[in-house]
Design an enzyme around this catalytic site. Structure first.
Site, PDB file in Angstrom:
ATOM      1  N   PRO B 107       0.829  -1.220   0.000  1.00 58.69           N
ATOM      2  CA  PRO B 107       0.000   0.000   0.000  1.00 58.69           C
ATOM      3  C   PRO B 107       0.854   1.257   0.000  1.00 58.69           C
ATOM      4  O   PRO B 107       1.872   1.313   0.680  1.00 58.69           O
ATOM      5  CB  PRO B 107      -0.784  -0.095   1.307  1.00 58.69           C
ATOM      6  CG  PRO B 107      -0.680  -1.494   1.755  1.00 58.69           C
ATOM      7  CD  PRO B 107       0.566  -2.063   1.161  1.00 58.69           C
ATOM      8  N   GLY B 109       2.180   4.544   1.140  1.00 59.73           N
ATOM      9  CA  GLY B 109       2.239   5.131   2.466  1.00 59.73           C
ATOM     10  C   GLY B 109       2.534   4.133   3.559  1.00 59.73           C
ATOM     11  O   GLY B 109       2.583   4.469   4.727  1.00 59.73           O
ATOM     12  N   CYS B 110       2.751   2.875   3.183  1.00 57.99           N
ATOM     13  CA  CYS B 110       3.078   1.838   4.157  1.00 57.99           C
ATOM     14  C   CYS B 110       4.602   1.786   4.284  1.00 57.99           C
ATOM     15  O   CYS B 110       5.290   1.622   3.292  1.00 57.99           O
ATOM     16  CB  CYS B 110       2.576   0.492   3.648  1.00 57.99           C
ATOM     17  SG  CYS B 110       1.746  -0.452   4.885  1.00 57.99           S
ATOM     18  N   VAL B 111       5.121   1.976   5.484  1.00 53.35           N
ATOM     19  CA  VAL B 111       6.585   1.955   5.596  1.00 53.35           C
ATOM     20  C   VAL B 111       7.101   0.663   6.219  1.00 53.35           C
ATOM     21  O   VAL B 111       6.355  -0.092   6.784  1.00 53.35           O
ATOM     22  CB  VAL B 111       7.109   3.156   6.400  1.00 53.35           C
ATOM     23  CG1 VAL B 111       7.539   4.256   5.446  1.00 53.35           C
ATOM     24  CG2 VAL B 111       6.096   3.685   7.374  1.00 53.35           C
TER      25      VAL B 111
END
Lengths: 136, 111, 102
Positions: B107, B109-111
């Protein structure tokens, strides 16, 4: 709302596909939604072409990322300002643009319009009121 | 390039195990990835995976966890639309791991 | 020998279409591609310039780039021809001299 919340406005001024600005800005917008800030979007100049309806990329082989703008409501981004003069200069009206909506949690999930048509002067005022303005 | 072997097909994956080509996906890919991650797949897992695939089909993005949680709550009920429940199903994170099983990119913005 | 001019930047943002229109001669062909295709739309602030050009030049637009941006042939100025990739290749092959306005 906590006092740490800032007003962010992403100002989109470039046409999509010919350059990568539009796609990059959209990704930053989606990421910014994770930080619970007060985010709004503005589309002016050639930026209005980013959200035209009926984009069909089969012929050009580009990745069609226009559908992602319709997810902005899910990301609680529901203040989208379109500059009236920019549409007019390009022979466009709001009817040429996608319908962008959000579901209002505080109003029994009623579907509401995210798009607000504003004049150039009104957009200038809105930009003045932001804590952070990110333009591309 | 790393690959995952499913039903005799070698499918390309990136360094984190996500499918390189979204079109390579079929349900057994999710099952095979779950075996590697030691997740036992049940109907509840499939509900989320199917939801993610439908979301991607409509919006061309993998939703952020917050968006996923809210949308699942709306579609499948509050008892499923919370992060505790989703993390029980996908211990490495409903965003990262469920998207991987669903054949979607990580996704945004998923870090 | 008539020349083929290719423009790929939006006329609302850059001056390359203006430059091209001012330096292309009668009988030459102007092809709008990529972000320049929106210059072919009806009712824009550049429509008059394009209409003037159509009178003595052959103006074309790449259809797939138009569709990518959400528009169809019905929305462009009368007198502008839509071409596909094969048509693009034909135009390049027909002209010994091609100029790209970047």
């Amino acid at each position: 709302m906590s006092e740490n919340i800032k007003k962010f406005m992403f100002v989109n001024t470039k046409a999509p596909y010919g350059t990568v600005y539009a796609l990059e800005s959209l990704e930053v917008v989606l990421i910014s939604a994770a930080f619970d800030q007060d985010v709004s979007l503005a589309f002016c100049d050639d930026g209005v072409f980013q959200i035209t309806d009926n984009q069909k990329t089969d012929g050009s082989g580009m990745k069609n990322f226009s559908a992602a703008y319709k997810a902005l409501g899910d990301y609680d981004i529901n203040k989208i300002y379109i500059e009236k003069e920019s549409l007019e200069e390009r022979g466009l009206t709001l009817d040429n643009l996608m319908k962008l909506t959000y579901e209002d949690e505080d109003d029994d999930w009623a579907e509401k319009d995210s798009i607000h048509l504003v004049t150039r002067a009104e957009l200038a005022d809105l930009m003045d009121k932001q804590d952070v303005t990110i333009s591309s | 390039m790393a690959t995952i072997s499913v039903e005799g097909k070698d499918l390309e994956v990136d360094e984190e195990g996500y499918l390189v080509n979204l079109d390579d996906w079929f349900p057994e890919v999710a099952t095979a990835m779950a075996v590697i991650d030691e997740v036992e797949m049940g109907d509840d897992h499939w509900d989320i995976i199917n939801f993610l695939r439908e979301y991607y089909e409509e919006y061309q993005i993998a939703p952020a966890v917050r968006v996923l949680t809210k949308a699942v709550a709306k579609k499948l009920g509050k008892e499923k639309g919370n992060s505790k429940y989703l993390y029980q199903l996908f211990p490495y994170g409903p965003g990262k791991q469920a998207c991987k099983f669903a054949g979607l990119p990580k996704p945004t913005g998923c870090v | 020998m008539a020349k083929l001019h290719i423009v790929n930047k939006s006329p609302f943002e850059r001056s390359s279409l203006d430059s091209c229109l001012s330096k292309s001669t009668e009988g030459s062909t102007i092809l709008l591609i990529e972000d320049a295709v929106v210059g072919a739309l009806k009712g824009t602030v550049v429509a008059d310039k394009l209409t003037a050009a159509i009178a003595n030049k052959n103006v074309c637009v790449l259809g797939s780039d138009l569709n990518t941006r959400g528009f169809t042939e019905a929305e462009i100025l009368d007198g502008i021809k839509t071409v596909d990739y094969a048509g693009f290749v034909d135009l390049v092959a027909e002209h010994s001299n091609v100029q790209s306005w970047l």
